[in-house]
Design a protein around this motif. Sequence first.
Motif, PDB file in Angstrom:
ATOM      1  N   MET A  59      -0.594   2.168   3.698  1.00  0.00           N
ATOM      2  CA  MET A  59      -1.469   0.797   4.568  1.00  0.00           C
ATOM      3  C   MET A  59      -2.151   1.063   5.680  1.00  0.00           C
ATOM      4  O   MET A  59      -1.258   1.728   6.571  1.00  0.00           O
ATOM      5  CB  MET A  59      -0.791  -0.548   4.073  1.00  0.00           C
ATOM      6  N   LYS A  73       3.036   5.470  -1.068  1.00  0.00           N
ATOM      7  CA  LYS A  73       1.955   4.225  -0.918  1.00  0.00           C
ATOM      8  C   LYS A  73       1.561   4.177   0.640  1.00  0.00           C
ATOM      9  O   LYS A  73       2.152   4.843   1.429  1.00  0.00           O
ATOM     10  CB  LYS A  73       2.423   2.855  -1.038  1.00  0.00           C
ATOM     11  N   LYS A 128       9.231  -7.540   7.418  1.00  0.00           N
ATOM     12  CA  LYS A 128       8.286  -7.958   6.558  1.00  0.00           C
ATOM     13  C   LYS A 128       7.096  -8.214   7.485  1.00  0.00           C
ATOM     14  O   LYS A 128       5.742  -8.340   6.808  1.00  0.00           O
ATOM     15  CB  LYS A 128       8.264  -9.475   6.019  1.00  0.00           C
ATOM     16  N   GLY A 138       9.878  -4.443   3.517  1.00  0.00           N
ATOM     17  CA  GLY A 138       9.612  -5.143   2.302  1.00  0.00           C
ATOM     18  C   GLY A 138      10.746  -6.395   2.114  1.00  0.00           C
ATOM     19  O   GLY A 138      11.178  -6.950   2.904  1.00  0.00           O
ATOM     20  N   SER A 191       8.977   3.341  -2.360  1.00  0.00           N
ATOM     21  CA  SER A 191      10.175   2.710  -2.970  1.00  0.00           C
ATOM     22  C   SER A 191      11.094   3.768  -3.290  1.00  0.00           C
ATOM     23  O   SER A 191      12.489   3.282  -3.611  1.00  0.00           O
ATOM     24  CB  SER A 191       9.730   1.908  -4.371  1.00  0.00           C
ATOM     25  N   LEU A 238       3.373  -6.993   6.057  1.00  0.00           N
ATOM     26  CA  LEU A 238       3.541  -5.612   5.419  1.00  0.00           C
ATOM     27  C   LEU A 238       3.768  -6.004   3.693  1.00  0.00           C
ATOM     28  O   LEU A 238       3.765  -7.076   3.484  1.00  0.00           O
ATOM     29  CB  LEU A 238       4.888  -4.988   5.922  1.00  0.00           C
ATOM     30  N   ASP A 239       3.908  -5.033   3.089  1.00  0.00           N
ATOM     31  CA  ASP A 239       4.081  -5.096   1.566  1.00  0.00           C
ATOM     32  C   ASP A 239       5.471  -5.831   1.222  1.00  0.00           C
ATOM     33  O   ASP A 239       6.432  -4.793   1.601  1.00  0.00           O
ATOM     34  CB  ASP A 239       3.811  -3.687   0.864  1.00  0.00           C
ATOM     35  N   ASN A 240       5.310  -6.925   0.709  1.00  0.00           N
ATOM     36  CA  ASN A 240       6.822  -7.522   0.357  1.00  0.00           C
ATOM     37  C   ASN A 240       7.158  -7.577  -0.944  1.00  0.00           C
ATOM     38  O   ASN A 240       7.800  -8.388  -1.427  1.00  0.00           O
ATOM     39  CB  ASN A 240       6.776  -8.824   1.014  1.00  0.00           C
ATOM     40  N   THR A 241       6.399  -6.748  -1.659  1.00  0.00           N
ATOM     41  CA  THR A 241       6.262  -6.788  -3.177  1.00  0.00           C
ATOM     42  C   THR A 241       7.747  -5.721  -3.827  1.00  0.00           C
ATOM     43  O   THR A 241       7.949  -6.086  -5.128  1.00  0.00           O
ATOM     44  CB  THR A 241       5.151  -6.260  -3.879  1.00  0.00           C
TER      45      THR A 241
END
Length: 561
Positions: free
Chosen positions: A154, A152, A258, A253, A287, A177-180
């Motif tokens: 960003m 991914k 974060k 994440g 991931s 940031l992406d925290n998913t």
Amino acid sequence: MANCGIGCFLVILGVTCIQGFGTYRDKIPNGNRVPHPCKPNYIWNGVGHQKSVGDGYRNQFGKDFADARHTWTGELCEKDSDGDGKTNGYELGDPSCSWVEGQPSPESTTLSHPGVCEPWNDPKCQHQLTWMSEACKSDEFNCSALNDVGLKNMTLKFPSTPVPVQETTYICMEFELDNTGDFHIVATEPIVDNVNVMHHAVIFGCSSDTHDIRSTPHQCGMVASRECGQILSIWTLGSPGECLHEKVGIRIGSNGIKRVALQFHWNNPTLKTDYVDSSAMIVHYTSNKRENDAGVWTVGSELFVVPPRTRNTQVTGDCPSSCTSSMLTDKIYVVTAFNHMHYIGAQQKIELFRNGTKVTDITNDEKYNYDSPVVHEFTTPIEVQPGDVITTTCGFNSLDRDAVTNWGDATSDEMCYGFMTYYPKENVNKLFCNAFRSIPYCAVVDGNFFEGCELSKYFDDEGPGLEKKQFALDLNDTCFSSCTTECFRLLDNNPCMKGQPRAYIDYYYSYSDTDREIKRMYSQCDLTPTTTPNTDGAASNAMTFYLSVLPIVLTACLIRF
């Protein structure tokens, strides 16, 4: 700051290290259209420089242009600066040497570079082969991680922002940031909007994600903020991006960082009023995490000075065994490292010692050039143990400078830092091991002696002997209004009032009213001592009381970049 400036350079007497400025292109015909000699459809923005971006050392045309006081003269036009058989005027579309600054540039379909002998790899052009080989390298960002399945990205992008009318600006903006999920950053890549001002970019990790987010561009310091001070990635001119070692990633994440602050260092030495910038950094993350979390550890020296007209001024910063013993909770492994100085940096190395014996060079740039970043990568990571010594040595060539060069954040100042990416991140509890010139900050706190002085006692009124408070009282008795013979003797017998310890105390006694008063008293004896006693009893008593009740606080040291 990563990949903040590293590389090779040839120290040649008479070569001037200077930055290229976009306004100079308007002073020569077709200055904004000079083609790159080995990259089709590319423009060589820094026409007078060995780097197409306009930083670093001048090529011969740049030297001739400077000698002409940055003016398009008939003599400059008729010269063949690069020695390829064509005059500068012919190469810039003004063969008749009739162009005048402010006029439209003459139309030409045969433009070429007046500072690059062409064809650049022809035998007659061998004198430029070293720097042209660098200039002709591909700009493509080659990173195997970019091919990973599930990758991914960003983009951390500034809005179009006016560049302040000042030489040096640090500007910051924070991003969520992406925290998913649980991710590793594996690469970062720049998008440079305004090459005329961009010096370097840093991504700082934030320890807090609950403070009020600073989501608009704002001026900041060399560290983004108190909450956002952990270096994650650094980019500088000449580097296509940072590709992390295959063994490591930066944890972000749900189980990591974060929020980050993106910092740009803008350089506007000609004080242009109409510059804007909207540069960005692309963060590539996945991931599919690597086996280790990475950290960046900083070593080096600060607050030094380089005298003018010297060929090799050496600056050394130690991270001694007492510091690594307290900073490292276990072994760490260095996977990449790089050096950072500015434009009079000539050579730099980071050495690792164990039990008095040198283990290896972590870096060794014998010919350093800020504009040619070299990241030292280790297939077999370098092991660093608690108790090891890490020494950073920087050599500066100031033969072309008529004034002292100070340590500082401007590009006209100097720096001496090393940045090491290591794993596992959790085995380092302090990410900076820097020195005040040759005195390690951490060793001051540890109570080490330097040139006979135990500096820590002069920053802590709760230590054994209450050294600082007693020193202040003694000064008050003998030095309050002048440098008496007794005052001079007191200071002359004190090793902390000499050499590097004195310089350290001078710097850190400049912040509070109490410390400035102490400094005022001992500084009187920098001149010839007198025999006039201190008779101001009221002032003396007031000062004694003042010093006895005020707390003395050790100033915290932050990394400067």
